[in-house]
Design a protein around this motif. Sequence first.
Motif, PDB file in Angstrom:
ATOM      1  N   LEU A   1       6.598  18.616 -20.267  1.00  0.00           N
ATOM      2  CA  LEU A   1       6.087  17.568 -19.430  1.00  0.00           C
ATOM      3  C   LEU A   1       5.536  16.454 -20.107  1.00  0.00           C
ATOM      4  O   LEU A   1       5.414  15.504 -19.787  1.00  0.00           O
ATOM      5  CB  LEU A   1       5.315  18.378 -18.394  1.00  0.00           C
ATOM      6  N   GLY A   2       4.612  16.972 -20.941  1.00  0.00           N
ATOM      7  CA  GLY A   2       3.861  15.974 -21.965  1.00  0.00           C
ATOM      8  C   GLY A   2       4.619  15.092 -22.636  1.00  0.00           C
ATOM      9  O   GLY A   2       4.584  13.852 -23.023  1.00  0.00           O
ATOM     10  N   GLU A   3       5.762  15.594 -23.395  1.00  0.00           N
ATOM     11  CA  GLU A   3       6.851  14.930 -24.191  1.00  0.00           C
ATOM     12  C   GLU A   3       7.457  13.910 -23.402  1.00  0.00           C
ATOM     13  O   GLU A   3       7.798  12.891 -23.776  1.00  0.00           O
ATOM     14  CB  GLU A   3       7.645  15.611 -24.947  1.00  0.00           C
ATOM     15  N   LEU A   4       7.949  14.360 -22.250  1.00  0.00           N
ATOM     16  CA  LEU A   4       8.579  13.423 -21.371  1.00  0.00           C
ATOM     17  C   LEU A   4       7.802  12.296 -20.915  1.00  0.00           C
ATOM     18  O   LEU A   4       8.176  11.163 -20.980  1.00  0.00           O
ATOM     19  CB  LEU A   4       9.023  14.307 -19.992  1.00  0.00           C
ATOM     20  N   ARG A   5       6.625  12.729 -20.401  1.00  0.00           N
ATOM     21  CA  ARG A   5       5.600  11.525 -20.105  1.00  0.00           C
ATOM     22  C   ARG A   5       5.462  10.611 -21.264  1.00  0.00           C
ATOM     23  O   ARG A   5       5.399   9.410 -20.912  1.00  0.00           O
ATOM     24  CB  ARG A   5       4.604  12.115 -19.569  1.00  0.00           C
ATOM     25  N   GLU A   6       5.077  11.153 -22.346  1.00  0.00           N
ATOM     26  CA  GLU A   6       4.752  10.323 -23.809  1.00  0.00           C
ATOM     27  C   GLU A   6       5.866   9.462 -24.000  1.00  0.00           C
ATOM     28  O   GLU A   6       5.735   8.335 -24.356  1.00  0.00           O
ATOM     29  CB  GLU A   6       4.568  11.354 -24.577  1.00  0.00           C
ATOM     30  N   GLU A   7       6.971  10.111 -24.237  1.00  0.00           N
ATOM     31  CA  GLU A   7       8.207   9.063 -24.689  1.00  0.00           C
ATOM     32  C   GLU A   7       8.716   8.209 -23.683  1.00  0.00           C
ATOM     33  O   GLU A   7       9.186   6.982 -24.295  1.00  0.00           O
ATOM     34  CB  GLU A   7       9.212  10.175 -25.315  1.00  0.00           C
ATOM     35  N   THR A   8       8.909   8.675 -22.472  1.00  0.00           N
ATOM     36  CA  THR A   8       9.492   7.786 -21.442  1.00  0.00           C
ATOM     37  C   THR A   8       8.799   7.214 -20.402  1.00  0.00           C
ATOM     38  O   THR A   8       9.409   6.512 -19.748  1.00  0.00           O
ATOM     39  CB  THR A   8      10.809   8.774 -20.796  1.00  0.00           C
ATOM     40  N   GLY A   9       7.759   7.838 -20.108  1.00  0.00           N
ATOM     41  CA  GLY A   9       6.815   7.505 -19.065  1.00  0.00           C
ATOM     42  C   GLY A   9       7.282   8.178 -17.650  1.00  0.00           C
ATOM     43  O   GLY A   9       6.799   8.067 -16.466  1.00  0.00           O
ATOM     44  N   LEU A  10       8.316   8.745 -17.801  1.00  0.00           N
ATOM     45  CA  LEU A  10       8.692   9.724 -16.623  1.00  0.00           C
ATOM     46  C   LEU A  10       7.746  11.096 -16.338  1.00  0.00           C
ATOM     47  O   LEU A  10       7.274  11.492 -17.169  1.00  0.00           O
ATOM     48  CB  LEU A  10      10.299  10.242 -16.709  1.00  0.00           C
TER      49      LEU A  10
ATOM     50  N   ARG B   1       3.466   6.681 -25.933  1.00  0.00           N
ATOM     51  CA  ARG B   1       3.990   7.056 -27.295  1.00  0.00           C
ATOM     52  C   ARG B   1       3.017   6.859 -28.364  1.00  0.00           C
ATOM     53  O   ARG B   1       2.159   6.170 -28.408  1.00  0.00           O
ATOM     54  CB  ARG B   1       5.069   5.987 -27.662  1.00  0.00           C
ATOM     55  N   GLU B   2       3.265   7.929 -29.512  1.00  0.00           N
ATOM     56  CA  GLU B   2       2.370   7.827 -30.720  1.00  0.00           C
ATOM     57  C   GLU B   2       2.772   6.622 -31.378  1.00  0.00           C
ATOM     58  O   GLU B   2       3.989   6.303 -31.292  1.00  0.00           O
ATOM     59  CB  GLU B   2       2.722   9.204 -31.454  1.00  0.00           C
ATOM     60  N   ALA B   3       1.982   6.337 -32.450  1.00  0.00           N
ATOM     61  CA  ALA B   3       2.485   5.082 -33.525  1.00  0.00           C
ATOM     62  C   ALA B   3       3.745   5.246 -34.075  1.00  0.00           C
ATOM     63  O   ALA B   3       4.527   4.379 -34.294  1.00  0.00           O
ATOM     64  CB  ALA B   3       1.319   5.226 -34.352  1.00  0.00           C
TER      65      ALA B   3
ATOM     66  N   MET C   1      10.664   3.254 -30.557  1.00  0.00           N
ATOM     67  CA  MET C   1      11.375   3.996 -29.440  1.00  0.00           C
ATOM     68  C   MET C   1      11.746   3.242 -28.050  1.00  0.00           C
ATOM     69  O   MET C   1      10.915   2.656 -27.569  1.00  0.00           O
ATOM     70  CB  MET C   1      10.889   5.359 -28.978  1.00  0.00           C
ATOM     71  N   THR C   2      13.155   3.340 -27.731  1.00  0.00           N
ATOM     72  CA  THR C   2      13.324   2.553 -26.456  1.00  0.00           C
ATOM     73  C   THR C   2      13.959   3.519 -25.378  1.00  0.00           C
ATOM     74  O   THR C   2      14.305   4.809 -25.798  1.00  0.00           O
ATOM     75  CB  THR C   2      14.516   1.633 -26.558  1.00  0.00           C
TER      76      THR C   2
END
Length: 191
Positions: free
Chosen positions: A101-110, A147-149, A154-155
Motif C-alpha cells: 500500500l505504501g509503495e503504491l501510494r508513494e510511486e503512483t499516488g494511487l 516519491r523519494e528523491a 519516475m512517470t
Amino acid sequence: MTDDTIRKAQKEAGYQLLSTEEVYRNPWTAMREDKIIHPSGKEGLYGIVERGMFAVILPQHKNGDVSLVQQFRYPVGKRLWEFPMGMWETRDDATPEEVALGELREETGLRAGELIHAGTLYQGAGYSTQKGHVFLARNLERGASEREATEADMTVHDFPLAEFESMIARGDITCMVTIAAFAQIRARGLI
C-alpha cells in the motif's frame, strides 16, 4: 525463512558450511561469501546478496486498465516499464500489505480499496535471499504521489490490459519481476 531454517535446509540437502563472511553492507543491501562443500564433496563459494522483503503491485482500475511506472534503472542504463514495487529498508517490522500500500501510494499516488495477495517470488534465488510478495490492487483512487528523491524521474501511465500484454509480447517490458507477478496473478484467475 529464518537464517536457522535456511542453514538447516542447506545441511539436510548435503551442503557443509566451512565459513561465512560479510564483505559489504549499505542500508539496502548486504553481501556475504559462504565457503562450502557441495553434496558432491567439491569445495565451492557462494556470493549471496541479502536484501529485505519487497512488494510488487499490479494496480487495476475499474475500467480494466493497469498502471505502470517507468523509470531509469541505473545498473542497466535504461528506462524500464514496471509495476510499482519496492522495499522498506528502515522498517523491518512492516507487513507485506503495508509495504504494498505504501509503495503504491508513494510511486503512483494511487490508494487501493482492495488488496489481494497473489503469491510470493524470489528475485534471483541463485544469488539472493530477497523474497517478494505479489499483490493485485483494485478500487483505486488517485491522489498525489510521495516519491523519494531517487524516484524523481519516475512517470505513471495507464494502459488497457490488452496493450500491457502486447508490450510484454513485443519485448517492451523486460522487468522480470513485473512479468512474473503478472503471470502469478493471471494463473490464479484474478485478472
